[in-house]
Design a protein around this motif. Sequence first.
Motif, PDB file in Angstrom:
ATOM      1  N   SER A  61       0.821  -1.207   0.000  1.00 33.04           N
ATOM      2  CA  SER A  61       0.000   0.000   0.000  1.00 33.04           C
ATOM      3  C   SER A  61       0.863   1.269   0.000  1.00 33.04           C
ATOM      4  N   ASN A  62       2.093   1.179   0.581  1.00 30.03           N
ATOM      5  CA  ASN A  62       3.015   2.303   0.653  1.00 30.03           C
ATOM      6  C   ASN A  62       4.432   1.819   0.375  1.00 30.03           C
ATOM      7  N   PHE A  63       5.278   2.768   0.000  1.00 28.22           N
ATOM      8  CA  PHE A  63       6.696   2.483  -0.231  1.00 28.22           C
ATOM      9  C   PHE A  63       7.474   3.655   0.342  1.00 28.22           C
ATOM     10  N   THR A  64       8.522   3.376   1.127  1.00 27.72           N
ATOM     11  CA  THR A  64       9.335   4.440   1.703  1.00 27.72           C
ATOM     12  C   THR A  64      10.778   4.295   1.257  1.00 27.72           C
ATOM     13  N   LEU A  65      11.340   5.387   0.812  1.00 27.74           N
ATOM     14  CA  LEU A  65      12.738   5.455   0.407  1.00 27.74           C
ATOM     15  C   LEU A  65      13.412   6.466   1.325  1.00 27.74           C
ATOM     16  N   THR A  66      14.538   6.077   1.957  1.00 25.06           N
ATOM     17  CA  THR A  66      15.279   6.973   2.837  1.00 25.06           C
ATOM     18  C   THR A  66      16.617   7.283   2.196  1.00 25.06           C
ATOM     19  N   ILE A  67      16.916   8.578   2.079  1.00 23.55           N
ATOM     20  CA  ILE A  67      18.113   9.043   1.389  1.00 23.55           C
ATOM     21  C   ILE A  67      18.941   9.883   2.353  1.00 23.55           C
ATOM     22  N   GLY A  68      20.251   9.698   2.335  1.00 15.54           N
ATOM     23  CA  GLY A  68      21.155  10.461   3.191  1.00 15.54           C
ATOM     24  C   GLY A  68      21.348  11.864   2.678  1.00 15.54           C
ATOM     25  N   SER A  69      20.276  12.618   2.597  1.00 13.74           N
ATOM     26  CA  SER A  69      20.299  13.982   2.092  1.00 13.74           C
ATOM     27  C   SER A  69      19.107  14.722   2.673  1.00 13.74           C
ATOM     28  N   THR A  70      19.292  15.990   2.999  1.00  6.30           N
ATOM     29  CA  THR A  70      18.157  16.782   3.484  1.00  6.30           C
ATOM     30  C   THR A  70      17.820  17.931   2.545  1.00  6.30           C
ATOM     31  N   GLU A  71      18.580  18.064   1.476  1.00 10.74           N
ATOM     32  CA  GLU A  71      18.369  19.166   0.528  1.00 10.74           C
ATOM     33  C   GLU A  71      17.582  18.693  -0.693  1.00 10.74           C
ATOM     34  N   LEU A  72      16.422  18.106  -0.469  1.00  7.82           N
ATOM     35  CA  LEU A  72      15.586  17.632  -1.569  1.00  7.82           C
ATOM     36  C   LEU A  72      14.474  18.634  -1.838  1.00  7.82           C
ATOM     37  N   SER A  73      14.105  18.766  -3.114  1.00  8.93           N
ATOM     38  CA  SER A  73      13.014  19.664  -3.504  1.00  8.93           C
ATOM     39  C   SER A  73      12.276  19.059  -4.690  1.00  8.93           C
ATOM     40  N   GLU A  74      11.152  19.641  -5.019  1.00  7.21           N
ATOM     41  CA  GLU A  74      10.338  19.224  -6.172  1.00  7.21           C
ATOM     42  C   GLU A  74      10.103  17.715  -6.171  1.00  7.21           C
ATOM     43  N   ILE A  75       9.693  17.189  -5.038  1.00 11.90           N
ATOM     44  CA  ILE A  75       9.455  15.751  -4.882  1.00 11.90           C
ATOM     45  C   ILE A  75       8.086  15.408  -5.452  1.00 11.90           C
ATOM     46  N   SER A  76       8.059  14.394  -6.321  1.00 10.10           N
ATOM     47  CA  SER A  76       6.783  13.940  -6.887  1.00 10.10           C
ATOM     48  C   SER A  76       6.866  12.453  -7.198  1.00 10.10           C
ATOM     49  N   ALA A  77       5.708  11.835  -7.240  1.00 11.47           N
ATOM     50  CA  ALA A  77       5.634  10.414  -7.584  1.00 11.47           C
ATOM     51  C   ALA A  77       4.384  10.185  -8.415  1.00 11.47           C
ATOM     52  N   SER A  78       4.464   9.211  -9.317  1.00  9.35           N
ATOM     53  CA  SER A  78       3.301   8.873 -10.134  1.00  9.35           C
ATOM     54  C   SER A  78       3.359   7.401 -10.524  1.00  9.35           C
ATOM     55  N   ASP A  79       2.183   6.858 -10.786  1.00 10.67           N
ATOM     56  CA  ASP A  79       2.078   5.503 -11.318  1.00 10.67           C
ATOM     57  C   ASP A  79       1.044   5.536 -12.438  1.00 10.67           C
ATOM     58  N   ASP A  80       0.598   4.374 -12.886  1.00 10.88           N
ATOM     59  CA  ASP A  80      -0.371   4.338 -13.983  1.00 10.88           C
ATOM     60  C   ASP A  80      -1.681   5.036 -13.627  1.00 10.88           C
ATOM     61  N   VAL A  99       5.490   7.056  -0.374  1.00 10.11           N
ATOM     62  CA  VAL A  99       4.473   7.222  -1.412  1.00 10.11           C
ATOM     63  C   VAL A  99       3.349   6.221  -1.161  1.00 10.11           C
ATOM     64  N   ARG A 100       2.128   6.674  -1.377  1.00  7.87           N
ATOM     65  CA  ARG A 100       0.947   5.806  -1.237  1.00  7.87           C
ATOM     66  C   ARG A 100       0.488   5.429  -2.645  1.00  7.87           C
ATOM     67  N   PHE A 101       0.343   4.138  -2.865  1.00  8.14           N
ATOM     68  CA  PHE A 101      -0.080   3.671  -4.181  1.00  8.14           C
ATOM     69  C   PHE A 101      -1.542   4.006  -4.434  1.00  8.14           C
ATOM     70  N   ASN A 102      -1.861   4.288  -5.689  1.00  7.83           N
ATOM     71  CA  ASN A 102      -3.234   4.609  -6.079  1.00  7.83           C
ATOM     72  C   ASN A 102      -4.134   3.384  -6.077  1.00  7.83           C
ATOM     73  N   GLY A 103      -3.561   2.209  -6.159  1.00  6.17           N
ATOM     74  CA  GLY A 103      -4.320   0.965  -6.125  1.00  6.17           C
ATOM     75  C   GLY A 103      -3.437  -0.168  -5.636  1.00  6.17           C
ATOM     76  N   GLN A 104      -4.043  -1.236  -5.209  1.00 13.98           N
ATOM     77  CA  GLN A 104      -3.281  -2.389  -4.748  1.00 13.98           C
ATOM     78  C   GLN A 104      -3.246  -3.448  -5.836  1.00 13.98           C
ATOM     79  N   VAL A 105      -2.068  -4.060  -5.975  1.00 12.64           N
ATOM     80  CA  VAL A 105      -1.903  -5.143  -6.935  1.00 12.64           C
ATOM     81  C   VAL A 105      -1.556  -6.387  -6.133  1.00 12.64           C
ATOM     82  N   ALA A 106      -2.446  -7.348  -6.148  1.00 11.45           N
ATOM     83  CA  ALA A 106      -2.232  -8.588  -5.409  1.00 11.45           C
ATOM     84  C   ALA A 106      -2.081  -9.738  -6.400  1.00 11.45           C
ATOM     85  N   GLY A 107      -1.333 -10.746  -6.002  1.00  8.99           N
ATOM     86  CA  GLY A 107      -1.188 -11.935  -6.828  1.00  8.99           C
ATOM     87  C   GLY A 107       0.265 -12.253  -7.098  1.00  8.99           C
TER      88      GLY A 107
END
Length: 181
Positions: A61-80, A99-107
């Motif tokens: 349902s969610n995915f988390t990415l941790t990066i050793g940086s604090t100077e991030l900007s213009e963060i965006s995510a998209s899927d289908d 990021v929270r997924f727009n839908g769940q894919v099971a199987g």
Amino acid sequence: LTFCFLIVLLAFNLSLFTSDARAADEFSTSYDVAYDVAATGTTQVTQRITLKNLTSQFYVSNFTLTIGSTELSEISASDDGGSMETKVEKKDNKTSITVRFNGQVAGLGKTQAFTLKFKSKDFAQALGKTWEVNLPKIPQASKVEGYNLVLSVPVSFGDPTSISPKPKSESSSFDRLFFTF
């Protein structure tokens, strides 16, 4: 100007949030990552991430990415399904992007792909007449199926004086140098 590349060990971790917290190892992950460094040193990062379900019992349902940086900007995510909800937390010189997924894919064998983009001023620095580019290491996940990284820098940086690790390939096109790892 001369130009220097170093791949350093910046913290770069990921977490999968599933219907069961123990299920994170039930998914494999593949990455296609592009780091495009501008002449100013600002780096546009584009990560195409694909999760593959290794079981029929869970979904992400969610995915988390941790990066050793604090100077991030213009963060965006998209899927289908379009733009994805993102949550950003900065703590201890690290930034976590969830990021929270727009839908769940099971199987079993089903995949869920998405693109995460952001800019950072932390990856490339001018040190006198030398540009130093430091990129995060491969994610610390037990099921990384593939990791492809392309680094693009301006030709104006000059020829590299040091690259570690050695890239799989090097090329140039117009005003850019490309290094594939």
